[in-house]
Design an enzyme around this catalytic site. Structure first.
Site, PDB file in Angstrom:
ATOM      1  N   ARG A   1     -27.321  77.502   1.156  1.00 45.49           N
ATOM      2  CA  ARG A   1     -26.035  77.315   1.857  1.00 45.49           C
ATOM      3  C   ARG A   1     -25.227  78.621   1.914  1.00 45.49           C
ATOM      4  O   ARG A   1     -24.349  78.785   2.762  1.00 45.49           O
ATOM      5  CB  ARG A   1     -25.244  76.218   1.132  1.00 45.49           C
ATOM      6  CG  ARG A   1     -24.021  75.677   1.896  1.00 45.49           C
ATOM      7  CD  ARG A   1     -23.476  74.468   1.184  1.00 45.49           C
ATOM      8  NE  ARG A   1     -22.316  73.841   1.798  1.00 45.49           N
ATOM      9  CZ  ARG A   1     -21.141  73.680   1.193  1.00 45.49           C
ATOM     10  NH1 ARG A   1     -20.966  74.113  -0.040  1.00 45.49           N
ATOM     11  NH2 ARG A   1     -20.141  73.076   1.807  1.00 45.49           N
TER      12      ARG A   1
ATOM     13  N   ILE B   1     -17.398  73.697   6.928  1.00 43.32           N
ATOM     14  CA  ILE B   1     -18.814  73.398   6.672  1.00 43.32           C
ATOM     15  C   ILE B   1     -18.771  72.130   5.830  1.00 43.32           C
ATOM     16  O   ILE B   1     -17.991  72.029   4.881  1.00 43.32           O
ATOM     17  CB  ILE B   1     -19.540  74.565   5.957  1.00 43.32           C
ATOM     18  CG1 ILE B   1     -20.998  74.183   5.643  1.00 43.32           C
ATOM     19  CG2 ILE B   1     -18.840  75.019   4.696  1.00 43.32           C
ATOM     20  CD1 ILE B   1     -21.847  75.367   5.118  1.00 43.32           C
ATOM     21  N   SER B   2     -19.585  71.134   6.204  1.00 40.61           N
ATOM     22  CA  SER B   2     -19.496  69.820   5.551  1.00 40.61           C
ATOM     23  C   SER B   2     -19.965  69.895   4.101  1.00 40.61           C
ATOM     24  O   SER B   2     -20.678  70.809   3.697  1.00 40.61           O
ATOM     25  CB  SER B   2     -20.349  68.802   6.305  1.00 40.61           C
ATOM     26  OG  SER B   2     -19.980  68.779   7.653  1.00 40.61           O
ATOM     27  N   GLN B   3     -19.569  68.842   3.366  1.00 42.50           N
ATOM     28  CA  GLN B   3     -19.975  68.702   1.964  1.00 42.50           C
ATOM     29  C   GLN B   3     -21.502  68.513   1.927  1.00 42.50           C
ATOM     30  O   GLN B   3     -22.038  67.681   2.675  1.00 42.50           O
ATOM     31  CB  GLN B   3     -19.270  67.447   1.450  1.00 42.50           C
ATOM     32  CG  GLN B   3     -19.459  67.145   0.016  1.00 42.50           C
ATOM     33  CD  GLN B   3     -18.607  65.939  -0.384  1.00 42.50           C
ATOM     34  OE1 GLN B   3     -17.753  65.490   0.383  1.00 42.50           O
ATOM     35  NE2 GLN B   3     -18.843  65.436  -1.565  1.00 42.50           N
ATOM     36  N   PRO B   4     -22.222  69.258   1.089  1.00 40.31           N
ATOM     37  CA  PRO B   4     -23.685  69.172   1.090  1.00 40.31           C
ATOM     38  C   PRO B   4     -24.231  67.763   0.899  1.00 40.31           C
ATOM     39  O   PRO B   4     -25.194  67.379   1.568  1.00 40.31           O
ATOM     40  CB  PRO B   4     -24.091  70.066  -0.090  1.00 40.31           C
ATOM     41  CG  PRO B   4     -22.969  71.008  -0.258  1.00 40.31           C
ATOM     42  CD  PRO B   4     -21.728  70.297   0.179  1.00 40.31           C
TER      43      PRO B   4
END
Ligand code: SAM
Length: 221
Positions: free
Chosen positions: A39, A65-68
């Protein structure tokens, strides 16, 4: 890089995968993709140090950026197959598209901010992810010239699953989309296209930036 720094990064990555498993990511193909795609390269500047935290982070153009774990759970729900052609709406950093590129034959990703597309394309090139095409545009209309798609993922919240995207989903195909008002908790919905219509499953509460009309402001200056 010193061996201590390398060791720290390795530990943070291990913790990262552990967190994904503890949040319900069980599909080994998804976990392998999440392990392979770092990431870090998708986050620039001040927040780069927090790449392995399970949290959304700011990127350029006021986006995130979205939460993994959410990326992983959305990918898991899509159940992507190796021959699939996938459409992502909302490229953002490019991280979700990079994960999808490990599982699908081809990924098309559409973003309304040119600056984000440029940065994402650079990351895809540096990571040698040759099966992603990143396109500037309003993704709520999909990509009719490439339709139908086996899988569609929308990474911004719509009030309803956009009609053009439903129309571009192949019979048997799956779309995952956050649905609801942008300033409230939304529902992540899985839509499956059948011979006769669409089946809807509500997966979990989520919070995404809104799916907006047209291109980013800077495109008109
Ligand atoms: N998938 C991204 C990632 O992995 O970093 C996260 C995406 S971010 C939560 C949502 C993105 O959707 C933003 O970059 C936003 O500009 C984009 N977006 C919003 N409305 C859009 C639209 N109509 N067409 C294309 N992109 C859109």
């Amino acid at each position: 890089m010193s061996s201590q720094v390398n060791q720290d990064i390795a530990e943070r990555k291990m913790q990262f995968l552990f967190q994904l498993r503890s949040k319900g990511v069980t599909d080994n193909r998804v976990l392998t993709a999440m392990e392979k795609i770092d990431r870090g390269p998708f986050i620039q500047g001040f927040f780069a140090d927090r790449a392995y935290e399970d949290t959304p982070l700011p990127i350029a153009c006021g986006q995130t950026i979205s939460q993994p774990s959410v990326v992983a759970l959305m990918t898991q729900a899509l159940n992507v197959q190796p021959r699939d052609k996938v459409l992502e709406v909302g490229t953002g950093s490019g991280y979700q598209a990079a994960i999808l590129s490990q599982l699908a034959r081809r990924v098309y990703t559409v973003e309304r901010h040119r600056q984000l597309i440029r940065t994402a394309r650079k990351a895809f090139e540096e990571l040698d992810l040759g099966n992603i095409t990143a396109i500037i545009g309003d993704g709520s209309f999909g990509l009719p010239q490439q339709a139908p798609f086996d899988r569609i993922v929308v990474t911004a919240a719509a009030e309803d699953p956009p009609g053009p995207l439903l129309a571009q989903l192949r019979v048997g195909g799956i779309m995952v989309v956050p649905v609801g008002q942008s300033d409230a908790v939304q529902s992540l919905i899985k839509v499956t296209r059948t011979e006769t219509g669409f089946d809807y499953d509500e997966l979990r509460p989520v919070r995404f930036v809104p799916l907006l009309e047209g291109l980013g402001k800077e495109e008109y200056i």
